[in-house]
Each structure stands twice: as C-alpha cells, then as structure tokens.
Design an enzyme around this catalytic site. Structure first.
Site, mmCIF file in Angstrom:
data_model
loop_
_atom_site.group_PDB
_atom_site.id
_atom_site.type_symbol
_atom_site.label_atom_id
_atom_site.label_comp_id
_atom_site.label_asym_id
_atom_site.label_seq_id
_atom_site.Cartn_x
_atom_site.Cartn_y
_atom_site.Cartn_z
ATOM 1 N N ASP A 1 55.385 -9.317 -13.637
ATOM 2 C CA ASP A 1 55.330 -7.872 -14.037
ATOM 3 C C ASP A 1 56.408 -7.719 -15.361
ATOM 4 O O ASP A 1 57.075 -6.467 -15.164
ATOM 5 C CB ASP A 1 55.725 -6.901 -12.964
ATOM 6 N N CYS B 1 54.242 6.969 -5.522
ATOM 7 C CA CYS B 1 54.227 8.196 -5.886
ATOM 8 C C CYS B 1 55.429 8.818 -4.874
ATOM 9 O O CYS B 1 56.171 9.625 -5.569
ATOM 10 C CB CYS B 1 53.064 9.129 -6.271
HETATM 11 CA CA CA Z 1 53.803 -3.507 -15.412
#
Ligand code: CA
Length: 711
Positions: free
Chosen positions: A329, A638
C-alpha cells in the site's frame, strides 16, 4: 473501456450566465480573473494563494514576511467561519483578491471575504450519500481550483462542476466516471493551458485509475489517461492507449484486467507551464496482493509512480516508478514539488521532489524524468535497502514480500507510510523541504489464501485490520518491534540529509518568507492546534489551540497590507480511526484565520460525547466472534478499530441503536441512514450478520466498562 468514457458535458445555462448583468451582491464584480500568465507569475502576488500548492511550483510557500519569529507571539485569531458539515475536512483554500474559495466534506464549496470571514456564497452539489462507502477515509475534499472566473470542484460521486466565481452558480457539470464504478473524487482539480485536470480514488475498491482533462470553458473532455491497463484486446480510445501497448501491458500478468488495477491519482497533480507537462502521482495497485493482481510478478506500471504527460494532448512523456510491484500500500500520491536546485551543474537543475509512503526522498529531473537522487528520509525502512542509482530500481528485501511468501510479515514503513498525502512545503529561501514524517512505522501484513472480487467492498487480498488470520493464533506483542517516531522533518534535498527534526505528530505544513513553517495538528483526534517553527532551526515558536483538529491545508495571504494565516479545520484522514479516551460531541468543520493582534475568540472545544451504552442482553460467544470478524472487514475502516472511534464518524458504542435490535437492523441492513453514507449492507452480510456485529460491539463495550473484580 469505451463505456467508461462518459464525457457528455451538461451545459447549465452557460449562455444565460454569460449574458447576466453584474451581480448586485457584495461579491466582487470580475471575480477570479486568473489566466495562464497570472498563474505562471503567481509568486509575484504573494497576497494571494492562487493555486492548490500556492503557485504552479506547488511549493506551499508564501512570499509574505510580515509575520516573523520575532512578532509571532502577537498572532491571534481574527475570525472563523463554520461549515454546515461535521465530517472530515482536508481542503486547501484558494485566495484571490480578497476572496477565499474553499471546499468541505461532501464536496461543498464556500466563498468568503478574506478580511472578515463573511460568507459570500455557498454551493452544495448534493452528493449521492451512498457513494460515501466508496472510499477509505470519509467524504473529504482537498480543494477547488480557480481559473478564468470559475471555481472548479470534483464531487465525491464523480462530477466535475464549474461554478461562476462571482455568484457560485453552476455553469457546467460533467460526469468524470460512471456513477456505478468504484471510484470517488477526494482530490482537488488543477488547471492550466485552458484545461481542468481531475483524477479519482479507488485503489482499495477495484477502481481503475485515470486522469481526465476537460476544457475549462465548456466542460468538454479533451483527453483521458489511464494509469493501469485495461483489456489488451480492447483499447480505451484514450491518450494512454499507445503507452499501454508499448510499455504497460507487458508489466502485468494474469487476470489483472478484471481487478481494475488501481494506480489511482487521488491527491497530487501538478501542471508545469515551463515544459507544458502535467505530472501525475499514482496510488497502489488493486488488490494489494500481487499474487492475485498479477500472478505475483511484474512491475505493474503505472502504480506507485510519477508520470509526466503532454498537458495539451495527454500523451505519455516519461515515468518513474517508485515501488515496482507494490504489495504494501505504498501510494506515491504525496505532493510533488517543483524547484530549481543547485546540483553541481552550470545552472540550477529543474527538478521534481517527491516523498511517497515508501520512505525514500526522490529528486527527478522534470524534463527527462532522470533519477537524480533517492535517499531514505526516515529511519527503519525494511522493504528495501536503498535505490540503485544506475537502474533506478529499489534494492528490495525479498523477506518483505509477505504475499509471495504466503506468511504474515512485519514491514516498515506500514501502510500509513513514512509520509502519506498530507501537504508538504519547500522554502526557496532556506532550500529545505518540510514534511511530517514517521520513523519505524510498520504494519503486520497477513495474506489471504484466496481472493474474490466483490463489487462494493474493499477486498484487497490481505486481512486488513486483523491482527491475525483466522487459522493463526493471536500473535504475542513483539517487544523488539520498534515504536513509530513521528516528527516534523526539514530535509535538505541537495545534501540529501535532514537539516532538523522536531518531534511530534502533525499534518499539513506551509513555509513563509517570514522564516516560519506552520503546521496543523490534532490534540486528541477531534480537537486541534496550529503551530509555527523557525524554518532554519525547527524551534517551535508559537502555537494556538483550535476547536477542530487540523488535517487540511494551511495557507497565507494579505488584505489591506495585513498578513493572514488560514487553516481549514475539522479532523480528516487517518484521524477518523485514531483511538482516543477523550471522545467528544461532533462539531462543524470551520475556517480559522489568524493575524497579528487579532481579537476574535474561537468557539469552545466540543463537550464530551454522551456515555457508552451498556447492554443487559447476552449473546453466544460464537455470535460475538462472528461479529468481530465482520466488524473488522466491513465496519472498522470508518467506525474505528476494536469498536473505538473518535466520533468523527459515529462512535457505535454510544449509538442508541446499539440497544435496539430493530433500529440497528434498519440502519445496518436496510440503509436507514444511507444519505449519510451508511449504505444498506444487507447484500454484503450473511443472514444474522448485522445482529452479530451488534453483539460484538455491545459485548466489547460492556466488557470494557465493567471493572475487573479481584478475588
Ligand atoms: Ca492506498
């Protein structure tokens, strides 16, 4: 995919808007008359902040020098302006001739008087609520672009809208992607050469990255450039077709086309008038696991790259890939900053500087894309030993490839990166780059044994928020794993070393000719602070608490000879997941302006949030365990890890629905609150799944609230 080339501009009253009489409001008569010449010379009008990064060099440097380390003690609030949304705020305002243009959560736009904070107009594009579920980190928007009398905003549900800068009335609107696709727009448009450039997010959701350029006057699509390949048998009919065939397709394997690829340009785009180029900073591949994305091999262009295009045609010019074949990532979406650096030649070198998540500070020749330097700007990088200057490739540590090795591995930096998207700055006066950085951030990546693309979910081929896979015991805390060390970093890009580091956690930075670096912070995820440091030494010389945390941009401008410092406040970004024992009521985001001897009083900090709800029900352990697994995979991104949320997105432990199975079901399964982004999850949950999640949240809350009895 030609079906994705939705390019029909909806012209809204374009002709009548042109024929309108001068507005009778207090808004300026000929608002925001910014053309290419004015943008190119933006540094000559330091009283304004004309572009997202201040000027087209995107240095976030203000030439104003009235506020200095010597008088900054007198810097006080002078006004604040509340937004009508309490969700995450990440925008950098634009300031033109005494008017501020800023965007808020839900892609709304505000114009305000820069001297008084008085609202001039506001515009609500009425974003489709359920689209909020197509992003990791709330319905944020990083800003507008202002050009040729218009204000441009990209909306979370994918529209690019042009507003009349004088009135806020829409002039045209165009869908930049199919509303059914898994994209969202959180980034700011950029402008130049008569065009508006806009990207999108989606790298965790199966959205294929691309950037589009629209004609500023009509909204007609000029070109589109995809950053990852589609079906090789079906060219897109886009500017990227040629380079896809020549360079890109060969770096991908397997069924990548079905997975959409990622490579999303969700933050930084820079238009460089000197070379008529536009630079794109691209995100991670989709899914994260390369074994699923590309049979575990290939560089996967153009994920995690800087890509330079001909601004007028979108034609490929050069690229530099920072993390080939990424599985960690390591989005390369950080701000790109342009500068002239004295690198030993006869003349200063025209460079692009970049500080992506992967921990290396890159300096590229921006004409050719040549790698000039790549040094670690943080300590503790374990995925690569360095960058080979001859090949330009990272010297990878094969042990970091958890995915191909099919085992959990702790890798540094973690997915938050050595630095992520938060704005960075460069001062031509000190020659230093300023950014928030973190040493020894790390993540324990756990590969999934199989991958199934489910539209609507952020399945990324790893157990994202889990501490262990289902077949693995809970890992013991590892005392040898270094703790993250955050600090404000001043980096010398010529000497390739840190000039100073000041410990602390913060977000956006801005440098000024007054010898200062300003930075926004959070106090407890919800409340904030703006602080200032000496640009040469890093000594903290000033700070002021703000009711909201600051994740958005900080800028400077002047009106009537007085310098102002302006911050967009309202917790955004990773703060929505920050666990805090001090949970507060939600509060509106707001602009906060400071000047010397300001006399305004800011609103009070929000009061503590209501109590957690204690259930008297009991649930089977298997139900709670199922709920935990579902919570981690569906809710945590979230509502926070381990059920704890700072309440920017509601803290479920405090929800009335926690004690009301029927209300909970209506919200979670049936979408009672879908206008807020809480979609109907029924089709993504097993039968009884919503109730299992309630059981997990209720039992965790109860256990944490119950004092442990000693015998
Ligand atoms: Ca990302």
């Amino acid at each position: 995919m030609k079906t994705r080339m939705i390019a029909v501009a909806t012209l809204i009253a374009l002709t009548s808007a042109c024929a309108q009489k001068a507005p009778t409001t207090s808004a300026p008569q000929a608002a925001a008359q910014i053309d290419d010449a004015r943008l190119a010379n933006a540094a000559s009008e330091p009283q304004n902040w004309l572009a997202h990064g201040g000027t087209q060099l995107a240095q976030r440097y203000s030439g104003l020098d009235q506020i200095t380390p010597d008088n900054i003690a007198q810097l006080k609030p002078t006004w604040s302006l509340d937004f009508d949304t309490n969700r995450g705020q990440e925008a950098t305002p634009i300031v033109v001739d005494g008017v501020i243009y800023v965007t808020t959560a839900w892609s709304k736009v505000y114009a305000a008087d820069a001297k008084t904070g008085k609202l001039l107009w506001q515009y609500d594009p009425k974003v489709n609520g359920p689209n909020a579920a197509k992003n990791c980190c709330d319905v944020v928007n990083r800003g507008a672009a202002v050009y040729q009398g218009k204000v441009f905003v990209g909306t979370f549900d994918g529209r690019l809208i042009a507003l009349d800068a004088a009135t806020g009335k829409p002039l045209w609107s165009t869908a930049t992607f199919d509303p059914e696709s898994m994209q969202a727009i959180s980034g700011a448009p950029r402008v130049g050469a008569g065009l508006v450039f806009i990207g999108n997010s989606g790298g965790e959701f199966g959205g294929r990255g691309f950037v589009s350029a629209y004609k500023a006057d009509t909204g007609e699509l000029a070109w589109r450039f995809y950053t990852t390949p589609g079906d090789p048998a079906k060219p897109d009919g886009a500017a990227s077709d040629k380079v896809m065939a020549e360079k890109v397709q060969a770096t991908w394997f397997g069924k990548h086309n079905e997975y959409r690829g990622g490579g999303n340009v969700w933050n930084s785009i820079v238009f460089d008038p000197e070379f008529d180029q536009v630079y794109l900073a691209t995100g991670n591949g989709y899914p994260w696991a390369r074994t699923f994305r590309s049979e575990g091999k290939g560089d996967n262009l153009f994920i995690d790259s800087v890509v330079a295009l001909d601004a007028k045609t979108g034609e490929y010019r050069w690229h530099y890939q920072e993390t080939p074949g990424d599985i960690w990532d390591y989005d390369s979406v950080a701000d790109m900053i342009l500068a002239d650096l004295p690198l030993g030649g006869a003349a200063p070198r025209k460079v692009l500087m970049h500080t992506p998540k992967n921990g290396f500070f890159y300096v590229l020749d921006r004409k050719s894309g040549e790698l000039l330097s790549a040094e670690p700007y943080i300590a503790g990088i374990t995925w690569a030993k360095g960058v080979d200057k001859k090949t330009g490739r990272p010297i990878e540590n094969p042990l970091a490839r958890f995915d191909e090795r099919k085992m959990p591995v702790v890798v540094s930096p973690g997915e938050g990166g050595g630095h992520s998207w938060n704005p960075t700055a460069f001062s031509p006066k000190t020659g230093l780059m300023y950014l928030q950085a973190t040493d020894h951030s790390s993540a324990r990546h756990i590969p999934r044994p199989s991958f199934e693309y489910v539209k609507g979910l952020d399945n990324i081929g790893v157990y994202h928020f889990a501490t262990h896979g289902p077949a693995e015991p809970e890992p013991k805390p590892d005392p040898t794993r270094p703790k993250p060390v955050p600090y404000l970093l001043a980096w010398d890009p010529v000497a390739n070393k840190a000039a100073w580091k000041t410990p602390g956690m913060g977000s956006a930075v801005m440098a000024t000719a007054g010898g200062l670096v300003f930075q926004g912070h959070s106090r407890n995820a919800v409340m904030g602070e703006l602080s200032a440091y000496r640009a040469d030494t890093g000594e903290k010389v000033w700070s002021h608490e703000t009711p909201n945390a600051i994740a958005g941009g900080v800028v400077s401008y002047a009106v009537d000879g007085e310098q102002y410092i302006l911050a967009t406040t309202g917790a955004g970004g990773g703060l929505i997941l920050a666990a805090t024992p001090d949970v507060r009521e939600r509060q509106p985001g707001r602009l906060v302006a400071f000047k010397l001897n300001g006399t305004a009083k800011l609103p009070s900090d929000p009061p503590p949030a209501g109590p957690v709800k204690i259930s008297t029900e009991s649930f089977a352990d298997t139900t709670v365990a199922q709920g935990k697994d579902l919570y981690l995979n569906r809710c945590a991104r979230c509502h926070g890890l381990g059920t704890h949320s700072p309440n920017i997105i509601p803290d479920l432990r405090r929800s009335n629905a926690l004690l009301d199975a029927s209300l909970w079901k209506s919200i979670v399964e049936d979408g009672l609150l879908q206008s807020t982004g809480m979609i109907a999850w029924k089709s993504y949950l097993p039968v009884g799944g919503a109730e299992a999640i309630r059981a997990y949240v209720a039992m965790t809350t109860k256990a944490e609230a119950t004092p442990v009895k000693t015998p």
